[in-house]
Design a protein around this motif. Structure first.
Motif, short mmCIF file in Angstrom:
data_model
loop_
_atom_site.label_atom_id
_atom_site.label_comp_id
_atom_site.label_asym_id
_atom_site.label_seq_id
_atom_site.Cartn_x
_atom_site.Cartn_y
_atom_site.Cartn_z
N VAL A 106 0.78 -1.64 -0.12
CA VAL A 106 -0.62 -0.45 -0.21
C VAL A 106 0.60 1.68 -0.04
O VAL A 106 1.37 1.16 0.84
CB VAL A 106 -0.60 0.23 1.72
CG1 VAL A 106 -1.53 1.26 1.33
CG2 VAL A 106 -1.49 -1.33 1.33
N THR A 107 0.53 1.81 -0.26
CA THR A 107 1.64 3.40 -0.74
C THR A 107 0.15 4.87 -0.66
O THR A 107 -0.89 4.69 -1.03
CB THR A 107 2.10 3.55 -2.39
OG1 THR A 107 1.04 3.68 -3.25
CG2 THR A 107 3.07 2.60 -2.77
N THR A 108 0.72 5.65 0.06
CA THR A 108 0.39 6.29 0.72
C THR A 108 0.73 7.71 -0.28
O THR A 108 1.83 7.96 -1.00
CB THR A 108 0.71 6.80 2.47
OG1 THR A 108 1.56 7.42 2.39
CG2 THR A 108 -0.60 5.71 2.64
N TYR A 109 0.18 9.19 -0.83
CA TYR A 109 0.29 10.22 -1.45
C TYR A 109 1.12 10.42 0.10
O TYR A 109 1.96 11.97 -0.98
CB TYR A 109 -1.47 11.10 -1.47
CG TYR A 109 -2.41 10.75 -2.26
CD1 TYR A 109 -1.95 10.79 -3.42
CD2 TYR A 109 -3.79 9.88 -1.87
CE1 TYR A 109 -2.98 9.88 -4.58
CE2 TYR A 109 -4.24 9.54 -2.92
CZ TYR A 109 -4.09 9.29 -3.78
OH TYR A 109 -5.05 9.29 -4.90
N ALA A 110 1.30 10.75 0.92
CA ALA A 110 2.38 12.02 1.49
C ALA A 110 2.61 10.55 2.58
O ALA A 110 1.62 9.81 3.37
CB ALA A 110 0.68 13.17 2.00
N PRO A 111 3.95 10.54 3.26
CA PRO A 111 4.32 9.92 4.29
C PRO A 111 3.50 10.16 5.74
O PRO A 111 2.85 10.53 6.00
CB PRO A 111 5.60 10.57 4.58
CG PRO A 111 6.12 11.64 3.85
CD PRO A 111 4.42 12.41 2.64
N VAL A 112 2.94 8.96 5.85
CA VAL A 112 2.35 8.26 7.42
C VAL A 112 3.67 7.54 8.54
O VAL A 112 4.33 6.89 7.93
CB VAL A 112 1.49 7.21 6.86
CG1 VAL A 112 1.24 7.06 8.92
CG2 VAL A 112 0.64 7.60 5.90
N ASP A 113 4.18 8.68 9.70
CA ASP A 113 5.41 7.83 10.45
C ASP A 113 6.50 7.83 9.22
O ASP A 113 6.83 6.82 9.83
CB ASP A 113 4.57 7.20 10.89
CG ASP A 113 3.65 7.30 12.35
OD1 ASP A 113 3.41 8.19 12.84
OD2 ASP A 113 2.74 6.02 12.51
N GLY A 114 6.80 9.01 8.73
CA GLY A 114 8.04 9.03 8.00
C GLY A 114 7.98 8.24 6.76
O GLY A 114 8.95 7.85 6.27
N GLN A 115 6.91 7.27 6.27
CA GLN A 115 6.97 6.48 5.41
C GLN A 115 5.78 6.63 4.54
O GLN A 115 4.53 6.51 4.47
CB GLN A 115 7.41 4.91 5.75
CG GLN A 115 6.31 4.43 6.70
CD GLN A 115 6.82 2.76 7.03
OE1 GLN A 115 7.63 3.08 7.84
NE2 GLN A 115 6.10 2.09 5.58
N THR A 143 0.21 -4.04 13.02
CA THR A 143 -1.46 -4.05 12.72
C THR A 143 -1.56 -2.48 12.08
O THR A 143 -1.45 -1.66 13.33
CB THR A 143 -2.53 -4.17 13.05
OG1 THR A 143 -2.46 -5.74 12.95
CG2 THR A 143 -3.66 -3.88 12.45
N ILE A 144 -1.82 -1.50 11.07
CA ILE A 144 -2.17 -0.14 11.21
C ILE A 144 -3.20 0.16 10.79
O ILE A 144 -3.65 -0.92 9.50
CB ILE A 144 -1.00 0.29 10.16
CG1 ILE A 144 -0.25 -0.18 8.74
CG2 ILE A 144 0.99 0.50 11.61
CD1 ILE A 144 0.02 0.67 8.15
N ALA A 145 -3.49 1.48 10.33
CA ALA A 145 -4.21 1.64 9.18
C ALA A 145 -4.81 2.58 8.89
O ALA A 145 -4.16 3.50 9.90
CB ALA A 145 -6.14 1.44 10.76
N LEU A 146 -5.12 2.38 7.73
CA LEU A 146 -5.12 3.94 6.71
C LEU A 146 -6.36 4.71 6.23
O LEU A 146 -6.97 3.22 5.30
CB LEU A 146 -4.23 3.81 5.54
CG LEU A 146 -2.81 3.09 6.28
CD1 LEU A 146 -1.75 2.69 4.87
CD2 LEU A 146 -1.62 4.76 6.54
#
Length: 160
Positions: A106-115, A143-146
């Motif tokens: 999974v890639t995000t538009y902006a960093p989440v916790d630096g990644q 486990t993370i929730a985006l």
């Protein structure tokens, strides 16, 4: 925009979906992309056990003929029908439900916790949040929730 005011991808999806279903295929998605000097209209299909050339050809014939009728001057140079590939994108809620337990990236538009890139086992899509247990990199085992709005892309992870 297509004739009806809809985006071309939406028009093609509406046109192709019933034909795909009649052929026992799942319509995965439609995209219009520019590669070099050319524009490609691509329709992605799948089915249990995978798709073959005959599946792609059958859908291509019927959809291409209809597109020729409704778009005399198409905004693309080439029309293609293919499988979504081993690294199939997950776009719809049904995709996320179908691949729970599979390894995804999974890639995000902006960093989440630096990644911006996360690899892990998909737990699901619940209340608009993509949940996965990280199997690689920073935070392994967590486990993370985006939020779905943060997600630029989600694809099946391919290991070689």
């Amino acid at each position: 925009m297509a004739k009806s005011g809809k985006r071309l991808e939406e028009l093609v999806e509406e046109l192709a979906a019933p034909h795909a279903a009649a052929l026992g295929l799942e319509l995965v998605g439609v995209e219009l992309v520019k590669e070099g000097a050319y524009r490609y209209l691509r329709v992605y299909i799948d089915k249990e056990g995978g798709v073959g050339f005959d599946d792609c050809e059958a859908l291509s014939r019927v959809v291409d003929a209809q597109l020729d009728e409704i778009l005399p001057n198409p905004p693309y140079d080439f029309f293609e029908v293919s499988s979504p590939g081993l690294d199939r994108p997950l776009k719809r809620e049904a995709d996320f439900a179908r691949y729970v337990g599979h390894k995804v990236v999974v890639t995000t538009y902006a960093p989440v916790d630096g990644q911006k890139s996360f690899v892990g086992e998909l737990q699901g899509l619940v209340d608009g949040r993509v949940t996965l247990t990280l199997t690689e990199g920073k935070g392994r085992g967590q486990t993370i929730a985006l939020d779905r709005k943060q997600v630029a892309s989600a694809r099946l992870y391919v290991e070689f």
